[in-house]
Design a protein around this motif. Sequence first.
Motif, PDB file in Angstrom:
ATOM      1  N   GLY A  98       0.818  -1.207   0.000  1.00  0.00           N
ATOM      2  CA  GLY A  98       0.000   0.000   0.000  1.00  0.00           C
ATOM      3  C   GLY A  98       0.851   1.255   0.000  1.00  0.00           C
ATOM      4  O   GLY A  98       1.848   1.339   0.721  1.00  0.00           O
ATOM      5  N   ASP A  99       0.440   2.236  -0.791  1.00  0.00           N
ATOM      6  CA  ASP A  99       1.099   3.538  -0.831  1.00  0.00           C
ATOM      7  C   ASP A  99       0.510   4.392   0.291  1.00  0.00           C
ATOM      8  O   ASP A  99      -0.697   4.656   0.306  1.00  0.00           O
ATOM      9  CB  ASP A  99       0.873   4.189  -2.200  1.00  0.00           C
ATOM     10  N   VAL A 100       1.335   4.840   1.220  1.00  0.00           N
ATOM     11  CA  VAL A 100       0.864   5.575   2.397  1.00  0.00           C
ATOM     12  C   VAL A 100       0.236   6.914   2.011  1.00  0.00           C
ATOM     13  O   VAL A 100      -0.720   7.358   2.642  1.00  0.00           O
ATOM     14  CB  VAL A 100       2.023   5.758   3.404  1.00  0.00           C
ATOM     15  N   ALA A 101       0.734   7.557   0.967  1.00  0.00           N
ATOM     16  CA  ALA A 101       0.217   8.868   0.573  1.00  0.00           C
ATOM     17  C   ALA A 101      -1.142   8.786  -0.111  1.00  0.00           C
ATOM     18  O   ALA A 101      -2.009   9.631   0.119  1.00  0.00           O
ATOM     19  CB  ALA A 101       1.219   9.573  -0.342  1.00  0.00           C
ATOM     20  N   THR A 102      -1.357   7.746  -0.929  1.00  0.00           N
ATOM     21  CA  THR A 102      -2.575   7.685  -1.742  1.00  0.00           C
ATOM     22  C   THR A 102      -3.581   6.642  -1.270  1.00  0.00           C
ATOM     23  O   THR A 102      -4.759   6.723  -1.622  1.00  0.00           O
ATOM     24  CB  THR A 102      -2.240   7.362  -3.204  1.00  0.00           C
TER      25      THR A 102
END
Length: 188
Positions: A98-102
């Motif tokens: 998982g991308d933390v920003a998006t």
Amino acid sequence: RRMGLSPYLVEADLETGVVTERLPLPEATTFPRVSPDGDTVVATLGEPLNTVGRGSLSRGTFGVWPLFDGYAFPVWSPDGRQLALEKKEGAHMPMYLGDVATGTARRVSPADGQFWPGAFSPDGRRIALSTLGDRGVWNIETLDPITGARTPVIMEIDPEVTTRYPSWSPRGNLIAYDRTDVRGTLYL
């Protein structure tokens, strides 16, 4: 903590032995992980193990993180920009990145089976994980988060033994893990 009291994330000073309660956590919070920035905490919240919580040590806050709803057991990448996560899909638990920003997540393991992330390598190029194969045997593997290529580390042959919770050494040359023999012993 004693029975009946709320759980806390604690900080232990290894030189003095002083333990300080740093962050109150909701009941049934499991596997808290502090981010590389030293402030952000993620953990799995309660049953049915499909909610990720996030908090801040400096602000003393913790709550549901809607960005990763449906996922569990988050593990930080060394740069803090990604999380390795599990997602329950029927009888299976594939691993996602998982991308933390998006909040976008992509599956990096096969869809069938159990793939439990343990830790990223210090350089972030591999993830150590526990896998439950089709023979009902737990193993330790590493996974390339870009290609999904898996490399066996420990391949058990005995279904009465579990190998789980892998963790990398700081230099990345060793993997520690838990190995448990689940056979019981009867004493008369």
